[in-house]
Design an enzyme around this catalytic site. Structure first.
Site, PDB file in Angstrom:
ATOM      1  N   ASN A 148      23.837  59.639  43.169  1.00 45.85           N
ATOM      2  CA  ASN A 148      24.622  59.436  41.952  1.00 45.85           C
ATOM      3  C   ASN A 148      25.904  58.680  42.288  1.00 45.85           C
ATOM      4  O   ASN A 148      26.896  59.268  42.687  1.00 45.85           O
ATOM      5  CB  ASN A 148      24.917  60.797  41.303  1.00 45.85           C
ATOM      6  CG  ASN A 148      25.731  60.655  40.034  1.00 45.85           C
ATOM      7  OD1 ASN A 148      26.269  59.585  39.741  1.00 45.85           O
ATOM      8  ND2 ASN A 148      25.845  61.731  39.278  1.00 45.85           N
ATOM      9  N   CYS A 163      28.601  58.416  37.860  1.00 47.88           N
ATOM     10  CA  CYS A 163      29.396  59.143  36.869  1.00 47.88           C
ATOM     11  C   CYS A 163      30.824  58.600  36.836  1.00 47.88           C
ATOM     12  O   CYS A 163      31.489  58.515  37.864  1.00 47.88           O
ATOM     13  CB  CYS A 163      29.396  60.632  37.183  1.00 47.88           C
ATOM     14  SG  CYS A 163      27.871  61.390  36.608  1.00 47.88           S
TER      15      CYS A 163
HETATM   16  C1  LIG Z   1      26.123  65.280  29.161  1.00 45.21           C
HETATM   17  C2  LIG Z   1      25.637  64.323  30.187  1.00 45.21           C
HETATM   18  C3  LIG Z   1      25.703  64.666  31.512  1.00 45.21           C
HETATM   19  C4  LIG Z   1      25.252  63.772  32.488  1.00 45.21           C
HETATM   20  N1  LIG Z   1      25.284  64.164  33.780  1.00 45.21           N
HETATM   21  C5  LIG Z   1      24.799  63.346  34.736  1.00 45.21           C
HETATM   22  C6  LIG Z   1      24.719  63.763  36.080  1.00 45.21           C
HETATM   23  O1  LIG Z   1      25.079  64.883  36.435  1.00 45.21           O
HETATM   24  N2  LIG Z   1      24.228  62.877  36.979  1.00 45.21           N
HETATM   25  C7  LIG Z   1      23.799  61.628  36.641  1.00 45.21           C
HETATM   26  O2  LIG Z   1      23.365  60.875  37.513  1.00 45.21           O
HETATM   27  N3  LIG Z   1      23.850  61.212  35.355  1.00 45.21           N
HETATM   28  C8  LIG Z   1      24.326  62.036  34.401  1.00 45.21           C
HETATM   29  N4  LIG Z   1      24.317  61.631  33.094  1.00 45.21           N
HETATM   30  C9  LIG Z   1      23.852  60.268  32.762  1.00 45.21           C
HETATM   31  C10 LIG Z   1      22.373  60.234  32.393  1.00 45.21           C
HETATM   32  O3  LIG Z   1      21.563  60.658  33.453  1.00 45.21           O
HETATM   33  C11 LIG Z   1      21.947  58.812  31.973  1.00 45.21           C
HETATM   34  O4  LIG Z   1      22.132  57.945  33.048  1.00 45.21           O
HETATM   35  C12 LIG Z   1      22.733  58.281  30.787  1.00 45.21           C
HETATM   36  O5  LIG Z   1      22.975  59.308  29.866  1.00 45.21           O
HETATM   37  C13 LIG Z   1      22.014  57.132  30.088  1.00 45.21           C
HETATM   38  O6  LIG Z   1      20.789  57.525  29.549  1.00 45.21           O
HETATM   39  P1  LIG Z   1      20.578  57.893  27.974  1.00 45.21           P
HETATM   40  O7  LIG Z   1      21.131  56.775  27.176  1.00 45.21           O
HETATM   41  O8  LIG Z   1      19.113  58.129  27.824  1.00 45.21           O
HETATM   42  O9  LIG Z   1      21.361  59.146  27.755  1.00 45.21           O
HETATM   43  C14 LIG Z   1      24.752  62.509  32.112  1.00 45.21           C
HETATM   44  C15 LIG Z   1      24.684  62.191  30.756  1.00 45.21           C
HETATM   45  C16 LIG Z   1      25.100  63.065  29.799  1.00 45.21           C
HETATM   46  C17 LIG Z   1      24.994  62.711  28.354  1.00 45.21           C
END
Ligand SMILES: Cc1cc2nc3c(=O)[nH]c(=O)nc-3n(C[C@H](O)[C@H](O)[C@H](O)COP(=O)(O)O)c2cc1C
Length: 437
Positions: free
Chosen positions: A136, A139
């Site tokens: 990761n 973030c």
């Molecule tokens: C509440 C929340 C927590 C997230 N936590 C992480 C995380 O711990 N690690 C990570 O790599 N991405 C995290 N993400 C990002 C998602 O894995 C993803 O990359 C991002 O939301 C884009 O995809 P989506 O548009 O389908 O949500 C998080 C996203 C959200 C909404």
């Protein structure tokens, strides 16, 4: 029946739909339910090192942007990596992998940018039987201020260094998750490749403030009177993610590097678009958080029905099919000419096409003809920009029609030639170059 089975960096799953690392994959209870619903794999919510507990805010973590029908278009979050103890997560991952051997289970990891931190956690993760790891580097809040997440993802040298450590200390496939909070996404992808990554995944969330509370003058979500930037995701980010996936897929330096596509995927069609632009599988977060795990069933049946209809037998028939048609502006055919056409039977005479064209574009749509409201394209003025199509509230009422080869564009007086430059064999096309070598 189309075959949706997927192998990504050697990891097998019954379909290409994985849940992205986030709250839906934070614990065994969720992941078990997700697998029952049909998800092909999960990337477990990011694990951190053993040590002081990760503490999340206890107020609102999310902000949002909605469409006029209150459908969620963009989600903003200020959540950190998992706040559950490492050992609990590892035990649960091991049990879930034993219960669901046919599903992909990948561990997302974020520890400090020190060799020992990575060296220590990798054997613990390996012991769970996880199929792979995702680093990761994405973030954008909370952890990045501590020198992790996007703070690493924004420095290609750090990416390369950490990937190298991971390749050295584990036999598991390494997927490097990239941050979109960078100007040129090809640079971190190239660095990950140089470090020996097996794949990249993208996008993580985009730095954002979704709104400001005009009573308290604080950004939302507001925690005790203050707000901070968060990570933006959901349907609104899909175009940004698609472009970044395509940038990597068609970069000669990373051509062929497996990509896990993430960002705004809500329907089977979104997923198919990511696959077509070079993703080998897809990951989903916001759509599952909005509609629940069973949304995957529509994704599976939709993709499968479409593939059957089009005669695509396996995912390999789709993956990267749109890459050769994705080019730089200078290769677009300037002798291709399209003109807008308004279907008079479908037109509701709202006049939005006229006002958009009249006030802001090319004065190419009438408003009145013989004293009556009548909206019609003036071909001599139309540059084919497509704005009228996009502002028209009636789907398919205005369409763009390509002029046939040999005809004369009445606006410029020049002949039309839609058959110029074949990108498939263009020397700047990495695939053509590879085929030639
Ligand atoms: C509440 C929340 C927590 C997230 N936590 C992480 C995380 O711990 N690690 C990570 O790599 N991405 C995290 N993400 C990002 C998602 O894995 C993803 O990359 C991002 O939301 C884009 O995809 P989506 O548009 O389908 O949500 C998080 C996203 C959200 C909404």
């Amino acid at each position: 029946m189309a075959d949706l089975r997927n192998t990504f960096v050697g990891i097998k799953s019954p379909n290409p739909f994985w849940l992205a690392s986030a709250p839906p994959t934070d614990k065994a209870y969720n992941v078990e339910r997700a697998f029952k619903a049909g998800w092909g794999g999960v990337v477990w919510k990011t694990l951190g090192e053993e040590g002081p507990p990760v503490v999340n805010v206890n107020g609102p973590r999310y902000g949002a942007i909605w469409g006029a029908d209150r459908r969620l278009l963009g989600l903003n979050n200020i959540e950190l990596i998992t706040d559950r103890p490492l050992q609990v997560n590892l035990q649960e991952m091991k049990q879930v992998k034993m219960n669901w051997p046919d599903r992909a289970l990948v561990a997302s990891i974020m520890v400090p940018c020190e060799e020992n931190a990575w060296k220590s956690i990798l054997p613990l993760v390996e012991e769970t039987g996880a199929d792979g790891i995702e680093l990761n580097f994405g973030c954008p809040h909370g952890m990045s201020e501590r020198g992790m997440g996007s703070a690493v993802g924004q420095v290609p040298e750090y990416i390369e260094m950490v990937v190298r450590w991971c390749k050295q200390y584990t036999r598991m496939p390494v997927i490097t998750k990239l941050t979109p909070n960078i100007t040129d996404i090809r640079k971190p992808a190239r660095a990950a490749k140089a470090g020996g990554t097996d794949a990249v995944s993208l996008i993580n969330t985009i730095n954002s403030i979704v709104s400001v509370d005009l009573d308290t003058f604080a950004p939302t979500p507001t925690v005790g009177g203050k707000g901070s930037h968060g990570g933006y995701c959901g349907p609104a980010v899909k175009p940004i993610a698609l472009n970044m996936v395509a940038e990597i897929a068609r970069d000669p330096e990373t051509y062929g590097l497996p990509i896990s596509g993430i960002g705004g995927i809500t329907t089977w069609r979104d997923a198919a678009e990511f696959l077509a632009l070079g993703a080998g599988n897809v990951q989903v977060c916001t759509a599952a958080m909005t509609y629940g795990f069973k949304i995957v069933q529509e994704m599976i049946s939709g993709l499968s029905d479409w593939m059957d209809e089009k005669g695509h037998r396996s995912l390999d028939d789709i993956i990267a099919r749109a890459v050769p048609n994705t080019t730089d502006w200078q290769y677009l055919n300037l002798n291709y000419v399209a003109k807008a056409h308004i279907d008079q039977d479908a037109c509701i005479k709202c006049g939005r096409c006229h006002i958009a064209c009249e006030d802001t574009s090319h004065q190419a749509i009438t408003a009145l003809v013989d004293g009556a409201r009548h909206f019609e394209v003036i071909e001599e003025e139309c540059v084919g920009c497509n704005l009228c199509v996009n502002v028209c509230p009636v789907e398919n009422c205005i369409t763009m029609n390509a002029l046939p080869a040999g005809s004369i564009d009445r606006r410029t007086g020049k002949p039309v030639d839609p058959n110029y430059a074949n990108w498939t064999t263009h020397p700047n096309n990495p695939m053509a170059r590879q085929a030639a070598e």
